[in-house]
Design a protein around this motif. Structure first.
Motif, PDB file in Angstrom:
ATOM      1  N   HIS A   1       1.154  -0.853   0.115  1.00 46.25           N
ATOM      2  CA  HIS A   1       0.273   0.117   0.263  1.00 46.25           C
ATOM      3  C   HIS A   1       0.577   1.694  -0.343  1.00 46.25           C
ATOM      4  O   HIS A   1       0.727   2.560  -0.032  1.00 46.25           O
ATOM      5  CB  HIS A   1      -0.889   0.021   1.187  1.00 46.25           C
TER       6      HIS A   1
ATOM      7  N   TYR B   1       1.643  -9.754   1.893  1.00 44.09           N
ATOM      8  CA  TYR B   1       0.388  -9.438   2.034  1.00 44.09           C
ATOM      9  C   TYR B   1      -0.370  -9.664   3.215  1.00 44.09           C
ATOM     10  O   TYR B   1       0.806 -11.280   3.590  1.00 44.09           O
ATOM     11  CB  TYR B   1      -0.921  -9.812   0.833  1.00 44.09           C
TER      12      TYR B   1
ATOM     13  N   ARG C   1     -10.045   1.363   8.229  1.00 35.28           N
ATOM     14  CA  ARG C   1     -11.151   1.610   7.232  1.00 35.28           C
ATOM     15  C   ARG C   1     -10.757   0.964   5.899  1.00 35.28           C
ATOM     16  O   ARG C   1     -11.804   1.291   5.343  1.00 35.28           O
ATOM     17  CB  ARG C   1     -11.050   3.489   6.981  1.00 35.28           C
ATOM     18  N   GLU C   2      -9.813   0.810   5.348  1.00 35.71           N
ATOM     19  CA  GLU C   2      -8.960   0.216   4.272  1.00 35.71           C
ATOM     20  C   GLU C   2      -8.824  -1.656   4.384  1.00 35.71           C
ATOM     21  O   GLU C   2      -8.957  -1.690   3.257  1.00 35.71           O
ATOM     22  CB  GLU C   2      -7.931   0.136   4.184  1.00 35.71           C
TER      23      GLU C   2
ATOM     24  N   PHE D   1     -10.880  -4.240   4.097  1.00 36.14           N
ATOM     25  CA  PHE D   1     -11.874  -4.675   2.360  1.00 36.14           C
ATOM     26  C   PHE D   1     -11.008  -4.183   1.498  1.00 36.14           C
ATOM     27  O   PHE D   1     -11.574  -5.143   0.326  1.00 36.14           O
ATOM     28  CB  PHE D   1     -13.207  -3.852   2.558  1.00 36.14           C
ATOM     29  N   SER D   2      -9.694  -3.328   1.086  1.00 34.02           N
ATOM     30  CA  SER D   2      -9.389  -3.525   0.057  1.00 34.02           C
ATOM     31  C   SER D   2      -7.911  -4.025  -0.192  1.00 34.02           C
ATOM     32  O   SER D   2      -7.558  -4.196  -0.875  1.00 34.02           O
ATOM     33  CB  SER D   2      -9.080  -1.969   0.064  1.00 34.02           C
ATOM     34  N   TRP D   3      -8.040  -5.085   1.419  1.00 34.21           N
ATOM     35  CA  TRP D   3      -6.730  -6.303   1.198  1.00 34.21           C
ATOM     36  C   TRP D   3      -6.405  -6.915   0.864  1.00 34.21           C
ATOM     37  O   TRP D   3      -7.875  -7.674   0.721  1.00 34.21           O
ATOM     38  CB  TRP D   3      -6.166  -6.318   2.444  1.00 34.21           C
ATOM     39  N   ARG D   4      -5.593  -7.627   0.278  1.00 30.69           N
ATOM     40  CA  ARG D   4      -5.567  -9.146  -0.873  1.00 30.69           C
ATOM     41  C   ARG D   4      -6.883  -9.643  -0.304  1.00 30.69           C
ATOM     42  O   ARG D   4      -6.341  -9.862   1.742  1.00 30.69           O
ATOM     43  CB  ARG D   4      -4.709  -9.191  -1.394  1.00 30.69           C
TER      44      ARG D   4
ATOM     45  N   ALA E   1      -9.506 -10.162   1.279  1.00 31.09           N
ATOM     46  CA  ALA E   1     -10.151  -9.662   2.838  1.00 31.09           C
ATOM     47  C   ALA E   1     -11.108 -10.749   3.007  1.00 31.09           C
ATOM     48  O   ALA E   1     -10.912 -10.863   4.276  1.00 31.09           O
ATOM     49  CB  ALA E   1     -10.950  -8.279   2.506  1.00 31.09           C
TER      50      ALA E   1
ATOM     51  N   HIS F   1     -21.395  -6.194   5.438  1.00 27.00           N
ATOM     52  CA  HIS F   1     -20.522  -7.384   6.038  1.00 27.00           C
ATOM     53  C   HIS F   1     -21.559  -7.919   6.933  1.00 27.00           C
ATOM     54  O   HIS F   1     -20.379  -8.383   8.281  1.00 27.00           O
ATOM     55  CB  HIS F   1     -19.170  -6.647   5.682  1.00 27.00           C
TER      56      HIS F   1
END
Ligand code: ATP
Ligand code: MG
Length: 206
Positions: A44, A84, A111-112, A114-117, A119, A149
């Protein structure tokens, strides 16, 4: 079941914001240990001038030496290519099979997630503790998680901590400008930065 806290980050350098988040999470969630895991090449971050891993590693060692519940892992540094979280968690699940995992972040990183590989996969492997960080309100995010979610029910926790508006970026900028960094991070880390002349010049490769 024992609980293992995981604190991932670049830690360039480690500061009291990280340490307070980790310590409050340890106490509040009854974690038997918090493992600091400095990232190799963070997916990131586009900074090319991230300090050498050995230097970031050593600064963490200096910062956590007086806390018996804190430990450090070189697992992301030993791996080639970008780190990762999902891969790290797979290793940790194997290494600590008797432990429930709790991944500690600040609210900016929370806050980020759900953008992680992978997720969704990540959320089956670990719970999250998001420690309050000034300027990064998490209430909208937490509401959204509840609605979008529901499967993560009760696995993403918000933790109120004495908020510290400290960032590694600000510390690096301060050093570059000759401004004080004392009281923002442990003294041995400050001495280390001075000794190695870290963050002093534009584009410093350290
Ligand atoms: P940079 O400015 O280089 O991004 P940073 O201060 O944000 O550095 P990181 O290494 O990026 O530090 O952060 C590692 C983890 O620690 C992240 O989950 C981040 O949200 C959290 N964190 C960092 N600073 C604080 C702080 N002051 N309060 C709470 N959490 C923090
Ligand atoms: Mg950051």
């Amino acid at each position: 079941m024992n609980r293992l806290g995981i604190m991932g980050g670049t830690f360039d350098p480690i500061h009291y914001g990280h340490l307070v988040a980790a310590e409050m999470a340890r106490s509040e969630f009854n974690l038997s240990k918090v493992l600091f895991i400095p990232s190799g090449k963070p997916p990131h971050k586009d900074r090319r001038d991230i300090s050498e891993a050995v230097l970031r590693f050593e600064m963490i060692e200096l910062a956590i030496q007086d806390n018996p519940a804190f430990d450090i892992s070189a697992l992301e540094l030993e791996r080639k290519g970008p780190s990762y979280t999902v891969d790290t968690l797979r290793v940790l699940r194997r290494t600590w099979p008797e432990h429930e995992l709790y991944f500690i972040t600040g609210t900016d990183a929370l806050r980020e997630i759900f953008s992680w590989r992978e997720a969704e996969e990540i959320l089956t492997m670990t719970e999250f503790i998001g420690a309050a960080r000034p300027g990064f309100d998490a209430s909208d995010f937490l509401l959204q998680v509840q609605q979008e979610h529901p499967e993560t029910q009760g696995r993403i926790h918000y933790l109120e901590v004495p908020a510290l508006a400290i960032s590694s970026t600000d510390i690096r900028t301060r050093v570059k400008r000759g401004l004080p960094i004392r009281y923002l991070l442990p003294e041995p880390v400050r001495h280390f930065i001075q000794q190695y002349g870290l963050y002093t010049t534009e584009g410093n490769v350290f």
